[in-house]
Design a protein around this motif. Structure first.
Motif, PDB file in Angstrom:
ATOM      1  N   GLN A 144     -10.167  13.739   3.901  1.00 32.41           N
ATOM      2  CA  GLN A 144     -10.079  12.905   5.093  1.00 32.41           C
ATOM      3  C   GLN A 144      -9.162  11.692   4.922  1.00 32.41           C
ATOM      4  O   GLN A 144      -8.992  10.894   5.844  1.00 32.41           O
ATOM      5  N   GLY A 145      -8.577  11.547   3.739  1.00 36.76           N
ATOM      6  CA  GLY A 145      -7.660  10.439   3.502  1.00 36.76           C
ATOM      7  C   GLY A 145      -8.347   9.108   3.312  1.00 36.76           C
ATOM      8  O   GLY A 145      -7.746   8.048   3.517  1.00 36.76           O
ATOM      9  N   LEU A 146      -9.621   9.149   2.887  1.00 41.15           N
ATOM     10  CA  LEU A 146     -10.386   7.928   2.664  1.00 41.15           C
ATOM     11  C   LEU A 146     -10.324   7.519   1.194  1.00 41.15           C
ATOM     12  O   LEU A 146     -10.017   8.325   0.321  1.00 41.15           O
ATOM     13  N   ASP A 147     -10.651   6.260   0.949  1.00 42.49           N
ATOM     14  CA  ASP A 147     -10.681   5.763  -0.423  1.00 42.49           C
ATOM     15  C   ASP A 147     -11.721   6.543  -1.219  1.00 42.49           C
ATOM     16  O   ASP A 147     -12.871   6.691  -0.785  1.00 42.49           O
ATOM     17  N   THR A 148     -11.344   7.045  -2.385  1.00 39.25           N
ATOM     18  CA  THR A 148     -12.249   7.878  -3.167  1.00 39.25           C
ATOM     19  C   THR A 148     -11.767   7.982  -4.602  1.00 39.25           C
ATOM     20  O   THR A 148     -10.701   7.477  -4.955  1.00 39.25           O
ATOM     21  N   PHE A 149     -12.559   8.667  -5.427  1.00 39.32           N
ATOM     22  CA  PHE A 149     -12.121   8.984  -6.778  1.00 39.32           C
ATOM     23  C   PHE A 149     -11.290  10.261  -6.712  1.00 39.32           C
ATOM     24  O   PHE A 149     -11.771  11.303  -6.247  1.00 39.32           O
ATOM     25  N   ILE A 150     -10.069  10.186  -7.173  1.00 37.82           N
ATOM     26  CA  ILE A 150      -9.165  11.342  -7.167  1.00 37.82           C
ATOM     27  C   ILE A 150      -9.359  12.102  -8.470  1.00 37.82           C
ATOM     28  O   ILE A 150      -9.427  11.487  -9.541  1.00 37.82           O
ATOM     29  N   LEU A 162       0.484   9.257 -10.658  1.00 38.02           N
ATOM     30  CA  LEU A 162       0.889   8.077 -11.429  1.00 38.02           C
ATOM     31  C   LEU A 162       2.206   8.329 -12.165  1.00 38.02           C
ATOM     32  O   LEU A 162       3.030   7.422 -12.302  1.00 38.02           O
ATOM     33  N   MET A 163       2.398   9.569 -12.618  1.00 37.25           N
ATOM     34  CA  MET A 163       3.653   9.930 -13.284  1.00 37.25           C
ATOM     35  C   MET A 163       4.816   9.885 -12.298  1.00 37.25           C
ATOM     36  O   MET A 163       5.899   9.348 -12.609  1.00 37.25           O
ATOM     37  N   LEU A 164       4.626  10.443 -11.114  1.00 36.32           N
ATOM     38  CA  LEU A 164       5.670  10.395 -10.083  1.00 36.32           C
ATOM     39  C   LEU A 164       6.038   8.941  -9.763  1.00 36.32           C
ATOM     40  O   LEU A 164       7.214   8.600  -9.605  1.00 36.32           O
ATOM     41  N   GLU A 165       5.007   8.099  -9.683  1.00 39.42           N
ATOM     42  CA  GLU A 165       5.237   6.682  -9.390  1.00 39.42           C
ATOM     43  C   GLU A 165       5.986   5.990 -10.517  1.00 39.42           C
ATOM     44  O   GLU A 165       6.934   5.231 -10.277  1.00 39.42           O
ATOM     45  N   HIS A 166       5.571   6.242 -11.754  1.00 43.70           N
ATOM     46  CA  HIS A 166       6.201   5.563 -12.888  1.00 43.70           C
ATOM     47  C   HIS A 166       7.689   5.870 -12.960  1.00 43.70           C
ATOM     48  O   HIS A 166       8.507   4.964 -13.195  1.00 43.70           O
ATOM     49  N   PHE A 167       8.045   7.129 -12.759  1.00 47.00           N
ATOM     50  CA  PHE A 167       9.451   7.526 -12.870  1.00 47.00           C
ATOM     51  C   PHE A 167      10.190   7.439 -11.534  1.00 47.00           C
ATOM     52  O   PHE A 167      11.356   7.818 -11.443  1.00 47.00           O
ATOM     53  N   GLN A 168       9.470   6.928 -10.504  1.00 49.12           N
ATOM     54  CA  GLN A 168      10.075   6.693  -9.187  1.00 49.12           C
ATOM     55  C   GLN A 168      10.812   7.942  -8.671  1.00 49.12           C
ATOM     56  O   GLN A 168      11.973   7.884  -8.250  1.00 49.12           O
ATOM     57  N   LEU A 169      10.111   9.064  -8.698  1.00 48.63           N
ATOM     58  CA  LEU A 169      10.682  10.319  -8.236  1.00 48.63           C
ATOM     59  C   LEU A 169      10.494  10.451  -6.723  1.00 48.63           C
ATOM     60  O   LEU A 169       9.418  10.180  -6.199  1.00 48.63           O
ATOM     61  N   THR A 170      11.513  10.856  -6.040  1.00 48.41           N
ATOM     62  CA  THR A 170      11.472  10.976  -4.586  1.00 48.41           C
ATOM     63  C   THR A 170      10.703  12.226  -4.178  1.00 48.41           C
ATOM     64  O   THR A 170      11.012  13.332  -4.620  1.00 48.41           O
ATOM     65  N   THR A 171       9.692  12.040  -3.339  1.00 53.22           N
ATOM     66  CA  THR A 171       8.891  13.170  -2.868  1.00 53.22           C
ATOM     67  C   THR A 171       8.959  13.339  -1.350  1.00 53.22           C
ATOM     68  O   THR A 171       8.764  14.443  -0.843  1.00 53.22           O
ATOM     69  N   LYS A 172       9.213  12.282  -0.625  1.00 55.91           N
ATOM     70  CA  LYS A 172       9.206  12.322   0.833  1.00 55.91           C
ATOM     71  C   LYS A 172      10.170  13.378   1.372  1.00 55.91           C
ATOM     72  O   LYS A 172      11.361  13.389   1.016  1.00 55.91           O
ATOM     73  N   SER A 209      -0.124  14.290   1.773  1.00 54.05           N
ATOM     74  CA  SER A 209      -0.685  13.118   2.457  1.00 54.05           C
ATOM     75  C   SER A 209       0.395  12.076   2.766  1.00 54.05           C
ATOM     76  O   SER A 209       1.425  11.994   2.089  1.00 54.05           O
ATOM     77  N   ASN A 210       0.101  11.259   3.760  1.00 53.78           N
ATOM     78  CA  ASN A 210       1.022  10.197   4.145  1.00 53.78           C
ATOM     79  C   ASN A 210       0.761   8.965   3.278  1.00 53.78           C
ATOM     80  O   ASN A 210       0.190   7.964   3.713  1.00 53.78           O
TER      81      ASN A 210
END
Length: 292
Positions: free
Chosen positions: A131-137, A146-156, A179-180
């Motif tokens: 549902q896109g709510l705050d949760t434990f992933i 976190l890996m995608l974020e660290h290396f700033q890889l484009t996903t959009k 997800s958005n």
């Protein structure tokens, strides 16, 4: 070609968690506490749990390792989990999988307090994720994000192909990538053992997440030039020439795929380390929610 080094990415997470723990202690507060239950003496499980305990020590978390014999009855395990559920000193609970065949994984997962479900497997956690709510992933998909974020890889706007549909990796990974959210917004295709002409699907992918548990399954001729390939697999393959008598292999033929892809995660040294980082971030979140 960029190597998506889990050591580098997890070190960044580790530094942030260490600083957060330091600040808690400066304020006179206790550090987050992770309790892990290990049943039996499965070699891989022993390794995983030891890594989690070590990570806790390095960032200043408290950890408790509870060892149970592989003959432990389900009701005994449920009683131990309930004890941890009601212990205000424990923030996160994980039961190392797989479990002995006489114990129901579903019953065990469902018995963990959703507020302490740092593995992110409880139906409440999964429902909130959908549902896109705050949760434990779930820790592995979280680690990949976190890996995608660290290396700033484009996903959009990219086409991501996830190979594997497990509740632990494949399904939650597909939800996150579609997800958005930052490092989401992909068009996602899930492939599995009944997918006809899998190679045709992977050749369309800008991002491949391989999580099927078959050593070196993804070959270079299955990868579009310039694609990002993230290897979730980890399998012990017998090898008499190796010191331990086996080698750890991922689901991707790393050497061959490296000549085609723009970025590849290695095994070992890739997603496995990020899984632990994701677990620890969940544990800190559990602590913060319970102490707000």
């Amino acid at each position: 070609m960029l190597i998506l080094d889990g050591k580098v990415a997890s070190q960044s997470v580790k530094e942030n968690l260490t600083e957060a723990t330091r600040q808690l202690k400066e304020q006179g507060k206790r550090p987050p506490h992770l309790a892990a239950i290990l049943i039996g003496n499965n070699g891989a499980s022993e390794t995983y749990v030891a890594s989690k305990v070590k990570f806790c020590a390095e960032i200043g978390f408290t950890s408790t390792l509870i060892r149970l014999d592989d003959t432990t009855e389900e009701k005994e395990l449920l009683a131990k989990i309930e004890e941890l559920n009601t212990d205000d000193r424990v923030d996160g609970i994980l039961v190392q999988l797989p479990l002995p065949k006489h114990i129901s994984e579903a019953n065990i997962i469902n018995s963990i307090d959703p507020d302490k479900d740092v593995d992110g497997f409880h139906p409440v956690s999964v429902g909130r994720l959908v549902q896109g709510l705050d949760t434990f992933i779930p820790a592995t998909p979280y680690g990949i994000m976190l890996m995608l974020e660290h290396f700033q890889l484009t996903t959009k706007g990219k086409h991501a192909v996830v190979i594997g549909r497990s509740n632990i990796v494949g399904r939650p990974m597909s939800i996150l990538l579609s997800s958005n959210i930052p490092f989401g917004n992909c068009t996602v295709t899930i492939c599995h053992s009944h997918t006809p002409d899998l190679r045709q699907m992977t050749l369309q992918a800008d991002i491949i997440i391989a999580a099927l548990g078959k050593p070196e399954f993804v070959k270079a001729d299955m990868v579009k030039p310039g694609a990002i390939v993230i290897d979730v697999g980890i399998t012990r393959v017998d090898d008499a020439t190796a010191t331990r008598g086996y080698r750890i292999k991922g689901d991707v033929d790393f050497k061959a795929v490296s000549s085609v892809a723009s970025a590849v995660s290695p095994v070992p040294g890739g997603v496995g380390l990020m899984t632990i980082a994701g677990l620890m971030k969940n544990t800190l979140s559990a602590y913060e929610r319970r102490n707000q």
